[in-house]
Write a protein that holds these residues in place. Structure first.
Motif, PDB file in Angstrom:
ATOM      1  N   ALA A 277     -40.102   5.064 -22.409  1.00  0.00           N
ATOM      2  CA  ALA A 277     -40.409   5.475 -23.870  1.00  0.00           C
ATOM      3  C   ALA A 277     -39.018   5.998 -24.316  1.00  0.00           C
ATOM      4  CB  ALA A 277     -41.476   6.785 -23.633  1.00  0.00           C
ATOM      5  N   GLU A 278     -38.056   5.488 -23.879  1.00  0.00           N
ATOM      6  CA  GLU A 278     -36.684   5.764 -24.208  1.00  0.00           C
ATOM      7  C   GLU A 278     -35.592   4.826 -24.295  1.00  0.00           C
ATOM      8  OE1 GLU A 278     -34.929   8.761 -21.320  1.00  0.00           O
ATOM      9  OE2 GLU A 278     -35.100   7.279 -19.749  1.00  0.00           O
ATOM     10  N   TRP A 279     -34.555   4.892 -24.918  1.00  0.00           N
ATOM     11  CA  TRP A 279     -33.547   3.908 -25.059  1.00  0.00           C
ATOM     12  C   TRP A 279     -32.888   4.240 -23.910  1.00  0.00           C
ATOM     13  CZ3 TRP A 279     -33.010  -0.294 -28.400  1.00  0.00           C
ATOM     14  CH2 TRP A 279     -34.028  -0.176 -29.380  1.00  0.00           C
ATOM     15  N   ARG A 280     -32.382   3.061 -22.957  1.00  0.00           N
ATOM     16  CA  ARG A 280     -31.608   3.376 -22.145  1.00  0.00           C
ATOM     17  C   ARG A 280     -30.260   2.397 -21.948  1.00  0.00           C
ATOM     18  NH1 ARG A 280     -36.045   3.515 -17.058  1.00  0.00           N
ATOM     19  NH2 ARG A 280     -36.563   5.723 -17.547  1.00  0.00           N
ATOM     20  N   VAL A 281     -29.233   2.862 -21.445  1.00  0.00           N
ATOM     21  CA  VAL A 281     -28.007   2.026 -21.554  1.00  0.00           C
ATOM     22  C   VAL A 281     -27.507   2.248 -19.998  1.00  0.00           C
ATOM     23  CG1 VAL A 281     -25.322   1.753 -22.296  1.00  0.00           C
ATOM     24  CG2 VAL A 281     -27.432   2.726 -23.937  1.00  0.00           C
ATOM     25  N   VAL A 282     -27.306   1.096 -19.337  1.00  0.00           N
ATOM     26  CA  VAL A 282     -26.619   0.950 -18.224  1.00  0.00           C
ATOM     27  C   VAL A 282     -25.239   0.633 -18.486  1.00  0.00           C
ATOM     28  CG1 VAL A 282     -26.724  -0.067 -15.983  1.00  0.00           C
ATOM     29  CG2 VAL A 282     -28.599   0.316 -17.425  1.00  0.00           C
ATOM     30  N   LEU A 283     -24.261   1.563 -17.885  1.00  0.00           N
ATOM     31  CA  LEU A 283     -22.930   1.218 -18.445  1.00  0.00           C
ATOM     32  C   LEU A 283     -22.057   1.046 -16.863  1.00  0.00           C
ATOM     33  CD1 LEU A 283     -20.196   1.658 -19.790  1.00  0.00           C
ATOM     34  CD2 LEU A 283     -20.511   4.246 -19.474  1.00  0.00           C
ATOM     35  N   ASN A 284     -21.644  -0.237 -16.760  1.00  0.00           N
ATOM     36  CA  ASN A 284     -20.924  -0.540 -15.647  1.00  0.00           C
ATOM     37  C   ASN A 284     -19.465  -0.318 -15.643  1.00  0.00           C
ATOM     38  OD1 ASN A 284     -20.178  -1.749 -12.954  1.00  0.00           O
ATOM     39  ND2 ASN A 284     -19.526  -3.648 -14.061  1.00  0.00           N
ATOM     40  N   LEU A 285     -18.843   0.788 -14.990  1.00  0.00           N
ATOM     41  CA  LEU A 285     -17.510   1.045 -15.119  1.00  0.00           C
ATOM     42  C   LEU A 285     -16.640   0.304 -14.009  1.00  0.00           C
ATOM     43  CD1 LEU A 285     -17.998   5.038 -16.282  1.00  0.00           C
ATOM     44  CD2 LEU A 285     -16.919   2.962 -17.640  1.00  0.00           C
ATOM     45  N   GLY A 286     -16.566  -0.764 -13.965  1.00  0.00           N
ATOM     46  CA  GLY A 286     -15.516  -1.534 -13.076  1.00  0.00           C
ATOM     47  C   GLY A 286     -14.556  -1.553 -13.464  1.00  0.00           C
ATOM     48  N   GLY A 287     -13.653  -2.935 -13.112  1.00  0.00           N
ATOM     49  CA  GLY A 287     -12.376  -3.215 -13.820  1.00  0.00           C
ATOM     50  C   GLY A 287     -12.500  -3.140 -15.164  1.00  0.00           C
ATOM     51  N   PHE A 288     -13.395  -3.475 -15.443  1.00  0.00           N
ATOM     52  CA  PHE A 288     -13.704  -3.623 -17.211  1.00  0.00           C
ATOM     53  C   PHE A 288     -14.957  -3.035 -17.447  1.00  0.00           C
ATOM     54  CE2 PHE A 288     -10.414  -6.362 -16.527  1.00  0.00           C
ATOM     55  CZ  PHE A 288      -9.712  -6.613 -17.671  1.00  0.00           C
ATOM     56  N   ALA A 289     -15.487  -2.573 -18.515  1.00  0.00           N
ATOM     57  CA  ALA A 289     -16.740  -1.906 -18.834  1.00  0.00           C
ATOM     58  C   ALA A 289     -17.583  -2.616 -19.631  1.00  0.00           C
ATOM     59  CB  ALA A 289     -16.462  -0.465 -19.563  1.00  0.00           C
ATOM     60  N   ASN A 290     -18.764  -2.797 -19.049  1.00  0.00           N
ATOM     61  CA  ASN A 290     -19.882  -3.542 -19.873  1.00  0.00           C
ATOM     62  C   ASN A 290     -21.044  -2.783 -19.950  1.00  0.00           C
ATOM     63  OD1 ASN A 290     -21.595  -4.345 -17.443  1.00  0.00           O
ATOM     64  ND2 ASN A 290     -19.348  -5.417 -17.024  1.00  0.00           N
ATOM     65  N   ILE A 291     -22.102  -2.901 -20.928  1.00  0.00           N
ATOM     66  CA  ILE A 291     -22.870  -2.055 -21.324  1.00  0.00           C
ATOM     67  C   ILE A 291     -24.409  -3.051 -21.381  1.00  0.00           C
ATOM     68  CG2 ILE A 291     -21.995  -0.272 -22.628  1.00  0.00           C
ATOM     69  CD1 ILE A 291     -22.822  -1.480 -24.979  1.00  0.00           C
ATOM     70  N   THR A 292     -25.459  -2.715 -20.876  1.00  0.00           N
ATOM     71  CA  THR A 292     -26.684  -3.172 -21.166  1.00  0.00           C
ATOM     72  C   THR A 292     -27.685  -2.177 -21.940  1.00  0.00           C
ATOM     73  OG1 THR A 292     -26.692  -4.230 -19.042  1.00  0.00           O
ATOM     74  CG2 THR A 292     -28.723  -4.271 -19.971  1.00  0.00           C
ATOM     75  N   LEU A 293     -28.080  -2.624 -23.165  1.00  0.00           N
ATOM     76  CA  LEU A 293     -29.089  -1.767 -23.937  1.00  0.00           C
ATOM     77  C   LEU A 293     -30.506  -2.214 -23.585  1.00  0.00           C
ATOM     78  CD1 LEU A 293     -29.240   0.523 -26.040  1.00  0.00           C
ATOM     79  CD2 LEU A 293     -29.242  -1.240 -27.778  1.00  0.00           C
ATOM     80  N   LEU A 294     -31.272  -1.257 -23.018  1.00  0.00           N
ATOM     81  CA  LEU A 294     -32.515  -1.574 -22.705  1.00  0.00           C
ATOM     82  C   LEU A 294     -33.661  -0.630 -23.825  1.00  0.00           C
ATOM     83  CD1 LEU A 294     -32.246  -0.937 -18.873  1.00  0.00           C
ATOM     84  CD2 LEU A 294     -32.317  -3.229 -19.958  1.00  0.00           C
ATOM     85  N   PRO A 295     -34.428  -1.485 -24.813  1.00  0.00           N
ATOM     86  CA  PRO A 295     -35.324  -0.733 -25.422  1.00  0.00           C
ATOM     87  C   PRO A 295     -36.357  -0.154 -24.786  1.00  0.00           C
ATOM     88  CG  PRO A 295     -34.513  -3.264 -26.051  1.00  0.00           C
ATOM     89  CD  PRO A 295     -34.264  -3.048 -24.998  1.00  0.00           C
ATOM     90  N   PRO A 296     -36.989   0.863 -25.296  1.00  0.00           N
ATOM     91  CA  PRO A 296     -38.401   1.089 -24.779  1.00  0.00           C
ATOM     92  C   PRO A 296     -39.265   0.078 -24.741  1.00  0.00           C
ATOM     93  CG  PRO A 296     -37.413   2.666 -26.610  1.00  0.00           C
ATOM     94  CD  PRO A 296     -36.645   1.456 -26.566  1.00  0.00           C
TER      95      PRO A 296
END
Length: 376
Positions: free
Chosen positions: A162-181
């Protein structure tokens, strides 16, 4: 549910992570993990290859063999620790070590390419396990960026209710995954937002003893140079629309030093690099949320080495007031093993002949089965 091992060595070049994961139709489960530090000699060899202007085949072969043997050490060590026999593992998913990544090819004037240093045949020989490798080039062949590939795994693991979630990988470079509800007819979005530990670690090691800034303490001792930050953020990459991915071929110390006046103190540069990571992550997240016309608060789930950087997490909270930080541990996962686990899961997808990419993330022409299989 069958057993798989995932191997990951990120752009930080700090070591190899091996994760033992139970995969199947249900939610994947992390059973155990093992990390092996990257020997300094090998780290320098790999870094030199990442920055090389030409190809030195003997150096490439020597680094690849040493890297593969270190991977095998991680796999056999993990199996021994857990009392698991090689024939109990369906497959090892090996990401390899990214040396160069140019999904458009236009920066070099040639064809798109991505190069991960790996030798799955030798890895199978050394471990006695079937190996799945070369995950990225199938997506590239379909017109995609071949990165990031973890968002499909993030969706399987952290799919929102029931919420927007963002998985943030902070490795050598940053990348995001936006997961809709769940229930929304909205696709998963994911892309690289810019540099993270690669520049921070490189600048720290150039001025301080050690490979990285523990907890971001040195960065916290400096002041953000706003003029420098504006010059760094003026790079075209940050204005580019997704899908997009990047690496050391774009963001490196020469890129940074070309934007310095020479009057900055080293710790102020470190603080500014940390602020650059936070600001570019915030820009990327807001861009993804606007794409979905999403409003309200979001849950931000950091993973990777940067998830232990208290200074960086504090900067992210300031740059993203609508986000609440949610630790991976809340979902029963350690932030340190998420990326390695993703390649165990992708190996399972390959063995089941299921697609591993998300076209809404990579820009590929469609879903594709990723990776080649190397028998034990």
């Amino acid at each position: 549910m069958p057993l798989f091992i995932g191997l990951m060595s990120g752009t930080s070049l700090d070591g190899i992570d091996a994760a033992l994961v139970r995969c199947g139709e249900g939610r994947p489960a992390l059973l155990a993990a093992k990390g092996i530090d990257m020997p300094e000699t090998l780290r320098r060899q790999l870094l030199a290859l990442c920055q090389a202007r030409g190809i030195d085949f003997p150096a490439l072969a020597a680094a690849e063999t040493a890297f593969c043997r270190l991977q095998a050490e991680a796999v056999t060590g993990l199996l021994d620790d857990q009392g698991v026999a090689p024939d109990e593992i369906v497959a090892v998913g090996s990401h390899g070590q990214t040396i160069a990544h140019a999904p458009h090819g236009y920066e070099t004037g040639g064809a798109p390419y991505t190069l991960q240093l790996d030798n799955p045949s030798l890895l199978a020989e050394l471990t006695g396990c079937r190996v799945v490798a070369d995950f990225r080039r199938r997506d590239l062949a379909a017109g995609g960026h071949a990165a990031p590939l973890a968002p499909a795994f993030h969706a399987a693991l952290f799919g929102a209710e029931a919420e927007w979630r963002v998985v943030l990988n902070l490795g050598g470079f940053a990348n995001i995954t936006l997961l809709p509800p769940s229930g929304l007819e909205s696709p998963v979005i994911g892309f690289d937002t810019g540099p993270a530990n690669a520049l921070l670690d490189d600048w720290y090691a150039h001025h301080q003893p050690g490979r990285f800034d523990p907890g971001g303490e040195w960065a916290a001792s400096g002041e953000v140079d706003q003029a420098l930050l504006e010059r760094l953020l003026d790079d075209d990459f940050f204005r580019r629309l997704p899908p997009k991915s990047t690496g050391r071929e774009h963001f490196h110390r020469d890129w940074l030093e070309a934007r310095l006046t020479g009057q900055e103190s080293p710790q102020d540069v470190q603080a500014t690099l940390a602020e650059l990571t936070a600001a570019s992550v915030a820009l990327g997240i807001e861009q993804a949320l606007r794409h979905h016309s999403a409003s309200g608060d979001i849950s931000l789930i950091p993973c990777g080495g940067g998830a232990h950087n208290d200074d960086l997490l504090g900067r992210l909270e300031r740059c993203l007031p609508r986000a609440s930080l949610t630790r991976c541990e809340r979902f029963g996962w350690s932030p340190d093993w998420l990326e390695a686990s993703a390649f165990a899961w992708l190996a399972w997808r390959r063995m089941e002949n299921l697609p591993g990419n998300l076209p809404t993330v990579t820009g590929a022409a469609g879903p594709r089965v990723l990776g080649g299989v190397y028998s034990a």
